[in-house]
Motif scaffolding. Structure first.
Motif, PDB file in Angstrom:
ATOM      1  N   VAL A  35       0.502  -1.145   0.316  1.00  0.00           N
ATOM      2  CA  VAL A  35       0.208   0.368  -0.079  1.00  0.00           C
ATOM      3  C   VAL A  35       0.605   1.693  -0.026  1.00  0.00           C
ATOM      4  O   VAL A  35       1.756   1.216   0.420  1.00  0.00           O
ATOM      5  N   SER A  36       0.094   2.483  -0.611  1.00  0.00           N
ATOM      6  CA  SER A  36       1.098   3.289  -0.280  1.00  0.00           C
ATOM      7  C   SER A  36       1.424   3.775   0.805  1.00  0.00           C
ATOM      8  O   SER A  36       0.622   3.765   1.961  1.00  0.00           O
ATOM      9  N   LEU A  37       2.353   5.132   0.460  1.00  0.00           N
ATOM     10  CA  LEU A  37       3.066   5.513   2.136  1.00  0.00           C
ATOM     11  C   LEU A  37       1.723   6.206   3.102  1.00  0.00           C
ATOM     12  O   LEU A  37       2.187   5.676   4.377  1.00  0.00           O
ATOM     13  N   ILE A  38       1.022   7.342   2.469  1.00  0.00           N
ATOM     14  CA  ILE A  38      -0.074   7.528   2.980  1.00  0.00           C
ATOM     15  C   ILE A  38      -1.201   6.723   3.934  1.00  0.00           C
ATOM     16  O   ILE A  38      -1.011   6.568   5.083  1.00  0.00           O
ATOM     17  N   ASN A  39      -1.609   5.458   2.960  1.00  0.00           N
ATOM     18  CA  ASN A  39      -2.321   4.417   3.960  1.00  0.00           C
ATOM     19  C   ASN A  39      -1.678   3.532   4.991  1.00  0.00           C
ATOM     20  O   ASN A  39      -2.221   3.250   5.899  1.00  0.00           O
ATOM     21  N   ARG A  40      -0.021   3.600   4.565  1.00  0.00           N
ATOM     22  CA  ARG A  40       0.351   2.679   5.329  1.00  0.00           C
ATOM     23  C   ARG A  40       1.150   3.245   7.057  1.00  0.00           C
ATOM     24  O   ARG A  40       0.444   2.979   8.001  1.00  0.00           O
ATOM     25  N   GLN A  41       0.825   4.374   6.958  1.00  0.00           N
ATOM     26  CA  GLN A  41       1.051   5.868   8.177  1.00  0.00           C
ATOM     27  C   GLN A  41      -0.402   6.255   8.837  1.00  0.00           C
ATOM     28  O   GLN A  41      -0.580   6.023  10.052  1.00  0.00           O
ATOM     29  N   MET A  42      -1.243   6.066   7.829  1.00  0.00           N
ATOM     30  CA  MET A  42      -2.981   6.540   8.433  1.00  0.00           C
ATOM     31  C   MET A  42      -3.111   5.310   9.272  1.00  0.00           C
ATOM     32  O   MET A  42      -3.945   5.367  10.304  1.00  0.00           O
ATOM     33  N   MET A  43      -2.592   3.883   9.461  1.00  0.00           N
ATOM     34  CA  MET A  43      -3.101   3.079  10.098  1.00  0.00           C
ATOM     35  C   MET A  43      -2.442   2.827  10.877  1.00  0.00           C
ATOM     36  O   MET A  43      -2.811   2.376  12.396  1.00  0.00           O
ATOM     37  N   TYR A  44      -1.022   3.399  11.515  1.00  0.00           N
ATOM     38  CA  TYR A  44      -0.581   3.095  12.189  1.00  0.00           C
ATOM     39  C   TYR A  44      -0.980   4.415  13.451  1.00  0.00           C
ATOM     40  O   TYR A  44      -0.879   4.550  14.397  1.00  0.00           O
ATOM     41  N   VAL A  45      -0.978   5.784  12.599  1.00  0.00           N
ATOM     42  CA  VAL A  45      -1.686   6.884  13.538  1.00  0.00           C
ATOM     43  C   VAL A  45      -2.681   6.554  13.821  1.00  0.00           C
ATOM     44  O   VAL A  45      -2.781   7.055  15.370  1.00  0.00           O
ATOM     45  N   HIS A  46      -3.700   5.863  13.332  1.00  0.00           N
ATOM     46  CA  HIS A  46      -5.059   5.591  13.764  1.00  0.00           C
ATOM     47  C   HIS A  46      -5.138   5.185  14.337  1.00  0.00           C
ATOM     48  O   HIS A  46      -5.824   5.588  15.485  1.00  0.00           O
ATOM     49  N   THR A  47      -4.267   4.317  14.795  1.00  0.00           N
ATOM     50  CA  THR A  47      -3.573   2.994  15.857  1.00  0.00           C
ATOM     51  C   THR A  47      -3.393   3.623  17.247  1.00  0.00           C
ATOM     52  O   THR A  47      -4.226   3.106  18.009  1.00  0.00           O
ATOM     53  N   PHE A  48      -2.460   4.512  16.914  1.00  0.00           N
ATOM     54  CA  PHE A  48      -1.876   5.475  17.745  1.00  0.00           C
ATOM     55  C   PHE A  48      -3.170   5.567  18.325  1.00  0.00           C
ATOM     56  O   PHE A  48      -3.130   5.965  19.895  1.00  0.00           O
ATOM     57  N   PHE A  49      -3.824   6.682  17.757  1.00  0.00           N
ATOM     58  CA  PHE A  49      -4.553   7.597  18.786  1.00  0.00           C
ATOM     59  C   PHE A  49      -6.055   7.055  19.093  1.00  0.00           C
ATOM     60  O   PHE A  49      -6.844   7.303  20.248  1.00  0.00           O
ATOM     61  N   ILE A  50      -6.151   5.234  18.464  1.00  0.00           N
ATOM     62  CA  ILE A  50      -7.598   4.545  19.365  1.00  0.00           C
ATOM     63  C   ILE A  50      -6.813   4.378  20.761  1.00  0.00           C
ATOM     64  O   ILE A  50      -7.565   4.449  21.659  1.00  0.00           O
ATOM     65  N   ALA A  51      -5.056   3.323  20.498  1.00  0.00           N
ATOM     66  CA  ALA A  51      -4.901   3.225  21.329  1.00  0.00           C
ATOM     67  C   ALA A  51      -4.772   4.374  22.838  1.00  0.00           C
ATOM     68  O   ALA A  51      -5.131   4.533  24.146  1.00  0.00           O
ATOM     69  N   PHE A  52      -4.855   5.601  22.257  1.00  0.00           N
ATOM     70  CA  PHE A  52      -4.270   7.199  23.371  1.00  0.00           C
ATOM     71  C   PHE A  52      -5.803   6.907  23.522  1.00  0.00           C
ATOM     72  O   PHE A  52      -5.854   7.456  24.720  1.00  0.00           O
ATOM     73  N   THR A  53      -6.880   7.204  23.135  1.00  0.00           N
ATOM     74  CA  THR A  53      -7.821   7.536  23.657  1.00  0.00           C
ATOM     75  C   THR A  53      -8.486   6.449  24.289  1.00  0.00           C
ATOM     76  O   THR A  53      -9.735   6.824  25.891  1.00  0.00           O
ATOM     77  N   VAL A  54      -8.130   5.189  24.515  1.00  0.00           N
ATOM     78  CA  VAL A  54      -8.532   5.076  25.484  1.00  0.00           C
ATOM     79  C   VAL A  54      -8.054   4.575  26.784  1.00  0.00           C
ATOM     80  O   VAL A  54      -8.360   4.178  27.410  1.00  0.00           O
ATOM     81  N   LEU A  55      -6.522   4.898  26.784  1.00  0.00           N
ATOM     82  CA  LEU A  55      -6.095   5.433  27.351  1.00  0.00           C
ATOM     83  C   LEU A  55      -6.504   6.431  28.296  1.00  0.00           C
ATOM     84  O   LEU A  55      -6.512   6.482  29.719  1.00  0.00           O
ATOM     85  N   LEU A  56      -6.675   7.264  27.658  1.00  0.00           N
ATOM     86  CA  LEU A  56      -7.525   8.631  28.525  1.00  0.00           C
ATOM     87  C   LEU A  56      -8.649   7.882  28.871  1.00  0.00           C
ATOM     88  O   LEU A  56      -8.860   9.012  30.005  1.00  0.00           O
ATOM     89  N   MET A  57      -9.692   7.402  28.406  1.00  0.00           N
ATOM     90  CA  MET A  57     -10.366   7.185  28.747  1.00  0.00           C
ATOM     91  C   MET A  57      -9.966   6.306  30.528  1.00  0.00           C
ATOM     92  O   MET A  57     -11.196   6.554  31.221  1.00  0.00           O
ATOM     93  N   GLY A  58      -9.354   5.387  30.012  1.00  0.00           N
ATOM     94  CA  GLY A  58      -9.540   4.102  31.080  1.00  0.00           C
ATOM     95  C   GLY A  58      -8.778   5.388  32.919  1.00  0.00           C
ATOM     96  O   GLY A  58      -9.300   5.604  33.110  1.00  0.00           O
ATOM     97  N   LEU A  59      -7.498   6.750  32.202  1.00  0.00           N
ATOM     98  CA  LEU A  59      -7.860   6.961  32.982  1.00  0.00           C
ATOM     99  C   LEU A  59      -8.363   8.010  33.725  1.00  0.00           C
ATOM    100  O   LEU A  59      -8.274   8.550  34.766  1.00  0.00           O
ATOM    101  N   LEU A  60      -9.757   8.431  33.146  1.00  0.00           N
ATOM    102  CA  LEU A  60     -10.528   9.649  33.001  1.00  0.00           C
ATOM    103  C   LEU A  60     -11.593   8.294  34.108  1.00  0.00           C
ATOM    104  O   LEU A  60     -11.949   8.978  35.520  1.00  0.00           O
ATOM    105  N   CYS A  61     -11.496   7.548  34.179  1.00  0.00           N
ATOM    106  CA  CYS A  61     -12.649   6.106  35.146  1.00  0.00           C
ATOM    107  C   CYS A  61     -11.965   6.343  36.483  1.00  0.00           C
ATOM    108  O   CYS A  61     -12.146   5.926  37.350  1.00  0.00           O
TER     109      CYS A  61
END
Length: 131
Positions: A35-61
């Motif tokens: 896949v193109s560089l942009i698609n590959r990097q979007m997958m990594y970046v989106h995965t990071f931000f999903i994990a980051f959101t879940v982490l922040l939700m956990g810390l909030l709880c």
């Protein structure tokens, strides 16, 4: 309910940390080589931000369980979290093909466990939000 939210906090932190191993476990280096560089990097970046959101939700709880249960803003946040996890539960059944897990022991186990987790999160946050 505060105890349930604190348990959820720990579960969400663990879930967020598990995302760190996704690229290796799912062999993204090989899978995304074509896949193109942009698609590959979007997958990594989106995965990071999903994990980051879940982490922040956990810390909030963990840090604000009493406020989530005891304030109008907290209950509205809990209701939003309920919608988030309910949508994730629906994606579990309608966004992923059953071919990915049906007839496969480990994958079926993970599907059942995650379906239970998404249901639990949705229900607890809903109960807090509607209290």
């Amino acid at each position: 309910m505060e105890a349930q939210l604190k348990l959820i906090g720990w579960l969400l932190i663990i879930l967020a940390l598990l995302h760190a191993g996704f690229a290796r476990y799912f062999n993204w280096r090989h899978e995304f080589a074509a896949v193109s560089l942009i698609n590959r990097q979007m997958m990594y970046v989106h995965t990071f931000f999903i994990a980051f959101t879940v982490l922040l939700m956990g810390l909030l709880c963990l840090s604000s369980a009493a406020e989530l249960v005891g304030t109008p803003l907290g209950r509205r946040l809990a209701l939003g979290c309920s919608v988030f996890w309910l949508v994730r539960l629906l994606i579990q059944f309608f966004g992923y093909s059953a071919q990915l897990w049906r007839g496969k022991g480990f994958e079926t186990f993970v599907h059942v466990v995650l379906s239970g987790l998404w249901s639990y999160l949705s229900l607890v946050f809903l109960l807090v939000g509607l209290a």
